[in-house]
Design a protein around this motif. Structure first.
Motif, PDB file in Angstrom:
ATOM      1  N   ASP A 214      -3.412   4.509 -11.120  1.00  0.00           N
ATOM      2  CA  ASP A 214      -2.532   4.241  -9.978  1.00  0.00           C
ATOM      3  C   ASP A 214      -1.492   5.352  -9.891  1.00  0.00           C
ATOM      4  OD1 ASP A 214      -1.551   2.862  -7.794  1.00  0.00           O
ATOM      5  OD2 ASP A 214      -0.375   1.433  -8.972  1.00  0.00           O
ATOM      6  N   VAL A 215      -1.103   5.696  -8.670  1.00  0.00           N
ATOM      7  CA  VAL A 215       0.016   6.616  -8.451  1.00  0.00           C
ATOM      8  C   VAL A 215       0.913   5.998  -7.385  1.00  0.00           C
ATOM      9  CG1 VAL A 215       0.730   8.920  -7.695  1.00  0.00           C
ATOM     10  CG2 VAL A 215      -1.378   8.657  -9.022  1.00  0.00           C
ATOM     11  N   ARG A 216       2.197   5.944  -7.667  1.00  0.00           N
ATOM     12  CA  ARG A 216       3.176   5.433  -6.697  1.00  0.00           C
ATOM     13  C   ARG A 216       4.222   6.523  -6.495  1.00  0.00           C
ATOM     14  NH1 ARG A 216       1.277   0.845  -4.489  1.00  0.00           N
ATOM     15  NH2 ARG A 216       3.310  -0.143  -4.259  1.00  0.00           N
ATOM     16  N   ILE A 217       4.594   6.708  -5.242  1.00  0.00           N
ATOM     17  CA  ILE A 217       5.574   7.746  -4.939  1.00  0.00           C
ATOM     18  C   ILE A 217       6.794   7.120  -4.279  1.00  0.00           C
ATOM     19  CG2 ILE A 217       6.005   9.880  -3.655  1.00  0.00           C
ATOM     20  CD1 ILE A 217       3.134  10.624  -4.166  1.00  0.00           C
ATOM     21  N   GLY A 218       7.937   7.361  -4.894  1.00  0.00           N
ATOM     22  CA  GLY A 218       9.197   6.854  -4.351  1.00  0.00           C
ATOM     23  C   GLY A 218      10.147   7.996  -4.039  1.00  0.00           C
ATOM     24  N   LYS A 219      11.381   7.633  -3.695  1.00  0.00           N
ATOM     25  CA  LYS A 219      12.403   8.632  -3.347  1.00  0.00           C
ATOM     26  C   LYS A 219      13.537   8.599  -4.358  1.00  0.00           C
ATOM     27  CE  LYS A 219      13.085   6.714   0.665  1.00  0.00           C
ATOM     28  NZ  LYS A 219      13.607   6.288   1.983  1.00  0.00           N
ATOM     29  N   VAL A 220      14.094   9.747  -4.638  1.00  0.00           N
ATOM     30  CA  VAL A 220      15.350   9.835  -5.388  1.00  0.00           C
ATOM     31  C   VAL A 220      16.393  10.357  -4.418  1.00  0.00           C
ATOM     32  CG1 VAL A 220      16.530  10.738  -7.419  1.00  0.00           C
ATOM     33  CG2 VAL A 220      14.048  10.726  -7.326  1.00  0.00           C
ATOM     34  N   VAL A 221      17.450   9.594  -4.212  1.00  0.00           N
ATOM     35  CA  VAL A 221      18.516  10.013  -3.307  1.00  0.00           C
ATOM     36  C   VAL A 221      19.750  10.318  -4.148  1.00  0.00           C
ATOM     37  CG1 VAL A 221      19.895   9.380  -1.299  1.00  0.00           C
ATOM     38  CG2 VAL A 221      17.564   8.477  -1.535  1.00  0.00           C
ATOM     39  N   GLU A 222      20.270  11.533  -4.043  1.00  0.00           N
ATOM     40  CA  GLU A 222      21.473  11.927  -4.779  1.00  0.00           C
ATOM     41  C   GLU A 222      22.573  12.234  -3.767  1.00  0.00           C
ATOM     42  OE1 GLU A 222      19.675  13.828  -8.835  1.00  0.00           O
ATOM     43  OE2 GLU A 222      19.321  14.937  -6.993  1.00  0.00           O
TER      44      GLU A 222
ATOM     45  N   LEU B 146       0.820  -1.209   0.000  1.00  0.00           N
ATOM     46  CA  LEU B 146       0.000   0.000   0.000  1.00  0.00           C
ATOM     47  C   LEU B 146       0.858   1.265   0.000  1.00  0.00           C
ATOM     48  CD1 LEU B 146      -3.087  -0.321   0.173  1.00  0.00           C
ATOM     49  CD2 LEU B 146      -2.933   0.531   2.532  1.00  0.00           C
ATOM     50  N   ASP B 147       0.460   2.259  -0.791  1.00  0.00           N
ATOM     51  CA  ASP B 147       1.169   3.539  -0.850  1.00  0.00           C
ATOM     52  C   ASP B 147       0.162   4.652  -0.569  1.00  0.00           C
ATOM     53  OD1 ASP B 147       2.458   5.869  -1.490  1.00  0.00           O
ATOM     54  OD2 ASP B 147       3.125   5.232  -3.477  1.00  0.00           O
ATOM     55  N   PRO B 148      -0.048   5.000   0.705  1.00  0.00           N
ATOM     56  CA  PRO B 148      -1.097   5.962   1.065  1.00  0.00           C
ATOM     57  C   PRO B 148      -0.853   7.342   0.458  1.00  0.00           C
ATOM     58  CG  PRO B 148      -0.171   4.897   3.025  1.00  0.00           C
ATOM     59  CD  PRO B 148       0.692   4.508   1.871  1.00  0.00           C
ATOM     60  N   GLN B 149       0.417   7.762   0.365  1.00  0.00           N
ATOM     61  CA  GLN B 149       0.715   9.073  -0.215  1.00  0.00           C
ATOM     62  C   GLN B 149       0.361   9.070  -1.712  1.00  0.00           C
ATOM     63  OE1 GLN B 149       4.876  10.186  -0.078  1.00  0.00           O
ATOM     64  NE2 GLN B 149       4.442  12.345  -0.484  1.00  0.00           N
ATOM     65  N   GLY B 150       0.693   7.964  -2.382  1.00  0.00           N
ATOM     66  CA  GLY B 150       0.332   7.831  -3.790  1.00  0.00           C
ATOM     67  C   GLY B 150      -1.174   7.835  -3.984  1.00  0.00           C
ATOM     68  N   GLU B 151      -1.900   7.177  -3.093  1.00  0.00           N
ATOM     69  CA  GLU B 151      -3.362   7.127  -3.193  1.00  0.00           C
ATOM     70  C   GLU B 151      -3.954   8.526  -2.987  1.00  0.00           C
ATOM     71  OE1 GLU B 151      -5.387   5.085  -4.369  1.00  0.00           O
ATOM     72  OE2 GLU B 151      -7.272   5.995  -3.668  1.00  0.00           O
ATOM     73  N   ALA B 152      -3.372   9.296  -2.067  1.00  0.00           N
ATOM     74  CA  ALA B 152      -3.856  10.673  -1.843  1.00  0.00           C
ATOM     75  C   ALA B 152      -3.646  11.518  -3.095  1.00  0.00           C
ATOM     76  CB  ALA B 152      -3.137  11.292  -0.641  1.00  0.00           C
ATOM     77  N   VAL B 153      -2.491  11.353  -3.737  1.00  0.00           N
ATOM     78  CA  VAL B 153      -2.221  12.109  -4.967  1.00  0.00           C
ATOM     79  C   VAL B 153      -3.172  11.652  -6.074  1.00  0.00           C
ATOM     80  CG1 VAL B 153      -0.517  12.487  -6.798  1.00  0.00           C
ATOM     81  CG2 VAL B 153       0.159  12.708  -4.405  1.00  0.00           C
ATOM     82  N   ARG B 154      -3.430  10.357  -6.159  1.00  0.00           N
ATOM     83  CA  ARG B 154      -4.362   9.843  -7.174  1.00  0.00           C
ATOM     84  C   ARG B 154      -5.735  10.513  -7.028  1.00  0.00           C
ATOM     85  NH1 ARG B 154      -8.019   5.801  -8.724  1.00  0.00           N
ATOM     86  NH2 ARG B 154      -8.576   5.399  -6.565  1.00  0.00           N
TER      87      ARG B 154
END
Lengths: 89, 89
Positions: free
Chosen positions: B44-52, B23-31
């Motif tokens: 569907d919306v999925r939210i991940g991280k980009v680490v540089e 489950l990706d609650p932040q992605g669901e909120a954006v959806r």
């Protein structure tokens, strides 16, 4: 080659980064943790978001994606966005 | 072409995504918010991280990066990581 079906889907990928010069407390916490793990010098860590949206393909997707970024996904004062790709699934 | 200086720096880029099926609650909120903005179907919306990470270049960077991912940046139970690039600056 058959034309794409009208019901085909796409994945839109957007990266939202904190602007240069804007403080990134989460990145700074990770930087300290990497140093604590024993790696000598870590100059900078920045943490952004990758947003992946799956939706039916249709006309005007690039414009729609920019609207999403500007109205919802990125805060233009402190973040910049990059539309990385719009790929058929 | 001169050899790279020992003091040269690299940018390591890592993407951490929530695993499929988790489950990706932040992605669901954006959806929901994208739908509320008036776009019909958003599947569907999925939210991940980009680490540089910016650090001095040195030997063993790919292994070091994997160690960072496994020990700190990603929770392997619910996330998967991808080392997207290690580029000289």
């Amino acid at each position: 080659m058959p034309a794409p079906r009208e019901s085909s889907r796409v994945r839109v990928t957007i990266i939202v980064r904190i602007r240069d010069g804007v403080l990134d407390p989460q990145g700074e916490a990770v930087r300290q943790a990497l140093i604590d793990m024993g790696h000598g010098t870590v100059e900078d860590v920045r943490i952004g978001k990758v947003v992946e949206v799956i939706l039916p393909s249709g006309p005007g997707l690039p414009e729609l994606t920019r609207e999403w970024c500007e109205r919802l996904l990125a805060n233009p004062v402190v973040e910049r966005y990059e539309i990385v790709g719009i790929e058929p699934l």
